[in-house]
Design an enzyme around this catalytic site. Sequence first.
Site, mmCIF file in Angstrom:
data_model
loop_
_atom_site.group_PDB
_atom_site.id
_atom_site.type_symbol
_atom_site.label_atom_id
_atom_site.label_comp_id
_atom_site.label_asym_id
_atom_site.label_seq_id
_atom_site.Cartn_x
_atom_site.Cartn_y
_atom_site.Cartn_z
ATOM 1 N N HIS A 10 0.835 -1.219 0.000
ATOM 2 C CA HIS A 10 0.000 0.000 0.000
ATOM 3 C C HIS A 10 0.866 1.265 0.000
ATOM 4 C CE1 HIS A 10 -3.917 -2.071 0.885
ATOM 5 N NE2 HIS A 10 -3.113 -2.954 1.441
ATOM 6 N N ASN B 228 -10.255 -2.716 2.709
ATOM 7 C CA ASN B 228 -10.014 -2.730 1.260
ATOM 8 C C ASN B 228 -11.330 -2.507 0.523
ATOM 9 O OD1 ASN B 228 -7.249 -3.255 1.287
ATOM 10 N ND2 ASN B 228 -7.515 -5.480 1.185
ATOM 11 N N ARG C 158 -2.593 -9.496 11.980
ATOM 12 C CA ARG C 158 -2.512 -8.079 11.578
ATOM 13 C C ARG C 158 -2.303 -7.210 12.811
ATOM 14 N NH1 ARG C 158 -7.429 -6.097 8.084
ATOM 15 N NH2 ARG C 158 -5.970 -4.484 7.385
HETATM 16 FE FE1 HDD Z 1 -2.481 -4.848 5.498
HETATM 17 C C1 HDD Z 1 -1.005 -1.834 5.155
HETATM 18 C C2 HDD Z 1 -5.449 -3.534 4.318
HETATM 19 C C3 HDD Z 1 -3.913 -7.984 5.565
HETATM 20 C C4 HDD Z 1 0.258 -6.063 6.993
HETATM 21 N N1 HDD Z 1 -3.096 -3.036 4.843
HETATM 22 C C5 HDD Z 1 -2.346 -1.908 4.789
HETATM 23 C C6 HDD Z 1 -3.126 -0.817 4.319
HETATM 24 C C7 HDD Z 1 -4.371 -1.297 4.078
HETATM 25 C C8 HDD Z 1 -4.351 -2.693 4.419
HETATM 26 C C9 HDD Z 1 -5.555 -0.514 3.554
HETATM 27 C C10 HDD Z 1 -2.625 0.602 4.090
HETATM 28 C C11 HDD Z 1 -2.835 1.470 5.297
HETATM 29 C C12 HDD Z 1 -2.399 2.886 5.006
HETATM 30 O O1 HDD Z 1 -3.055 3.532 4.173
HETATM 31 O O2 HDD Z 1 -1.411 3.299 5.604
HETATM 32 N N2 HDD Z 1 -4.289 -5.629 4.952
HETATM 33 C C13 HDD Z 1 -5.393 -4.894 4.599
HETATM 34 C C14 HDD Z 1 -6.550 -5.778 4.577
HETATM 35 C C15 HDD Z 1 -6.111 -7.028 4.909
HETATM 36 C C16 HDD Z 1 -4.690 -6.928 5.162
HETATM 37 C C17 HDD Z 1 -7.971 -5.342 4.257
HETATM 38 C C18 HDD Z 1 -6.904 -8.290 5.034
HETATM 39 C C19 HDD Z 1 -8.005 -8.375 5.679
HETATM 40 N N3 HDD Z 1 -1.912 -6.684 6.127
HETATM 41 C C20 HDD Z 1 -2.655 -7.847 6.111
HETATM 42 C C21 HDD Z 1 -1.931 -8.900 6.777
HETATM 43 C C22 HDD Z 1 -0.753 -8.343 7.196
HETATM 44 C C23 HDD Z 1 -0.762 -6.961 6.776
HETATM 45 C C24 HDD Z 1 -2.439 -10.317 6.965
HETATM 46 C C25 HDD Z 1 0.393 -8.966 7.951
HETATM 47 C C26 HDD Z 1 0.365 -10.048 8.648
HETATM 48 N N4 HDD Z 1 -0.657 -4.106 5.903
HETATM 49 C C27 HDD Z 1 0.297 -4.771 6.574
HETATM 50 C C28 HDD Z 1 1.513 -3.923 6.884
HETATM 51 C C29 HDD Z 1 1.094 -2.526 6.316
HETATM 52 C C30 HDD Z 1 -0.262 -2.827 5.718
HETATM 53 C C31 HDD Z 1 2.803 -4.478 6.439
HETATM 54 C C32 HDD Z 1 2.056 -1.816 5.399
HETATM 55 C C33 HDD Z 1 2.042 -0.368 5.814
HETATM 56 C C34 HDD Z 1 1.299 -0.355 7.057
HETATM 57 O O3 HDD Z 1 0.904 -1.628 7.372
HETATM 58 O O4 HDD Z 1 1.062 0.589 7.754
HETATM 59 O O5 HDD Z 1 1.724 -3.898 8.230
#
Ligand code: HDD
Length: 738
Positions: free
Chosen positions: A116, A189, A399
Amino acid sequence: MSSNASEDPWRIVNLLCNGTLYSIYTAILSHTLTSEAKMLGKSEGKKVNDLASNTKDYHDKNNRITTDWGVKQSNTDDWLKVTAEDKQGPMLMEDAFSREKIHRFDHERIPERVVHARGSAAFGTFRLFESAEDVTNAGVLTDKSRETPVFLRFSTVLGSRGSADTVRDVRGFAVKLYTKEGNWDIVGNNIPVFFIQDAVKFPDVIHAGKPEPQNEVPQAQTAHNNFWDFQYMHPEATHMFMWTQSDRAIPRSYRMMQGFGVNTYTLQNDKNERHFVKFIFTPELGVHSLVWDEALKLAGQDPDFHRKDLWEAIENGAFPKWKFGIQVIPESKEHDFEFDILDATKIWPEELVPIRYIGELELNRNPDEFFPQTEQVAFCTSHIVPGIGFSDDPLLQGRNFSYFDTQISRLGINWEELPINRPVCPVMNNNRDGAMRHTITKGKVNYWPNRFDAVPPAEKEEGGYVDYPERVVGIKRRQRSRKFQEHYNQAQLFYNSLSPIEQQHVAAALSFELDHCDDPVVFDRMAKRLAAINFDLSQKVAEMVGAEAPQESHHNHGDKSKGISQLEYMPANPTIATRRVAIIIADGYDSVAYNAIHAALASAMALPFTIGTRRSPIFAAGERKSSAKGVKPDHHLEGMRSTMFDSIFIPGGAESIASLSKNGRALHWIREAFGHLKAIGATGEAVDLVKQACGMDKLVFSSGGDVVDSYGVVTLSNVDTSGLGNIVKLVKNGKNFA
Ligand code: HDD
């Protein structure tokens, strides 16, 4: 839209067709829009006031350039050096001013989000119109008098920060609600399910989707071997990849997408009862998509298409709105479904669990500066407030660990003190120190309990968060429960529920993606997997991509569900507001038709753009260049492309059409817009131009020459209000899938 003018545009158009009142009217309209935007867009919310203490006005006339330690500088353009009359000497390291400027520049970048990375955001307000007190005691979901400030960041998932907006991908929909009880983050999402069931698989799915390790190719695409290899190896991803191959993954606008919390959360009420819940946002404008060719072209022609669209709508006072809904299941009914309600690869079909719309979210203010706000905003699924809790959804549980962790590497341990992230309610605790600590806490102790009884935890009555006393029994092991093993029912449900056109788009998308995979193992296996969803689909795609045609037909339950086809979200009263319409003119154009359509569009709050053969003035039929001022177009035909507009209109005029009919780019605009299923309007001589560009065999013209809605084309031999009305109606409807 609150403008009176928009209620009855046609009455106004009747008045305006003669052109005399047109300029007065547009002046009034633009004044109304600007003052409305000022009033609503710049409203003083609690978070906006909070940010004020960190906000400086760069354009304040009293400002003088200073170092970061506050000393005014007299020269920031020349490094201090030793010079002689005619000789350039060495630069001096003693110049702390210049060194500071370079140091600061060298460290401007922070790591981009691991997923993202590309996004854009806006401020807004969340309001409740129905209390959910029967299921929760969260203030934000029960107090109808509240206006909760929000910051919403939209994003793509796979591309890096500089990638294009319109790629085929899931879109992030992350909302930070600054509630009175602390920040509540819904990190969702635009697709209601996910690729995996267990958070430990997240690095695998993301590594497989991101550019391949050997050559970092491709950027922001799932069309490659590794992504599809992963999809085959993980049957649990089947439901989700069907959504990503549908039109949902190429939205027309961030303003025209749904937002889903995806994971299962819980709600707790005053009676200490617990319910499972899913959160849903549905856009007032309906759910609309680009077509794939348009999305591909826009990725190069205007990589910031969605970013600009959001900004433009908010600046124009057309504030995007979403209805906020909850789907609720009482704890006692957890096991009543054939799927596991804690499995994030499953939806809760609306027939089984209706959506209860209880609130509304509006975006009404653009950020002041991208980096400190949109880039530094940091979301955590673990950020919940009293009345809301987690469930044992294994994706959510993981998460809850991952988001806090990633913010530490992106922003440092004190990331929650950053202005955009800090809550609007008091924060006090014994978490101290760490790099870049901002808060100075006065007092003699920094632990609890202490001899001063300072800062005790809050009782429940004082708003303290109390965990739900859940009974947990089980065997410790690495295993998913039985219902987590079924993967194809809802993938079939999804495909069965689409309209035939949407199904065609899925087949085309899969054919595109698998064509980009050059390993036969990958595309042969994927064709087999498609047979588990729909046999015909598997045959079509196999033929297109040269895969072995699957022999085995799987049983299809034939069930459908509502709320899946995006065509269902057409609003009862569609609006033309914020739709971008290009009006193409050349010297000698018909000014009556031009003025009438311009006024009709503007009065309904659409965004008319005049596109000329040049950007210097264009003169109407009968106007003399020596005396008339002409119309100054917003752009010229080579500066823009039809892809950047929702619709095009070409006024007649013999001289103008004669020149446009010899202009390859003008013909390309019309032909391309036609191919992208956009509404096209033409009057007088321009009717022939449209025939020339689109091909007669496709368009059906009535004997009088006027056509209403033939493949989304409206032609008028004369300008009249009902004809213009038909054009506006088509623009309102979006794509013309005929
Ligand atoms: Fe995630 C970012 C949505 C599963 C780990 N995720 C991130 C963002 C969104 C989502 C919208 C951007 C937030 C922003 O604008 O800063 N992610 C989802 C959804 C998931 C999902 C709807 C399933 C239901 N994500 C998911 C899992 C993991 C992560 C299973 C890790 C185990 N996601 C992350 C992250 C991020 C992220 C690596 C990258 C930047 C941040 O968190 O802030 O931690």
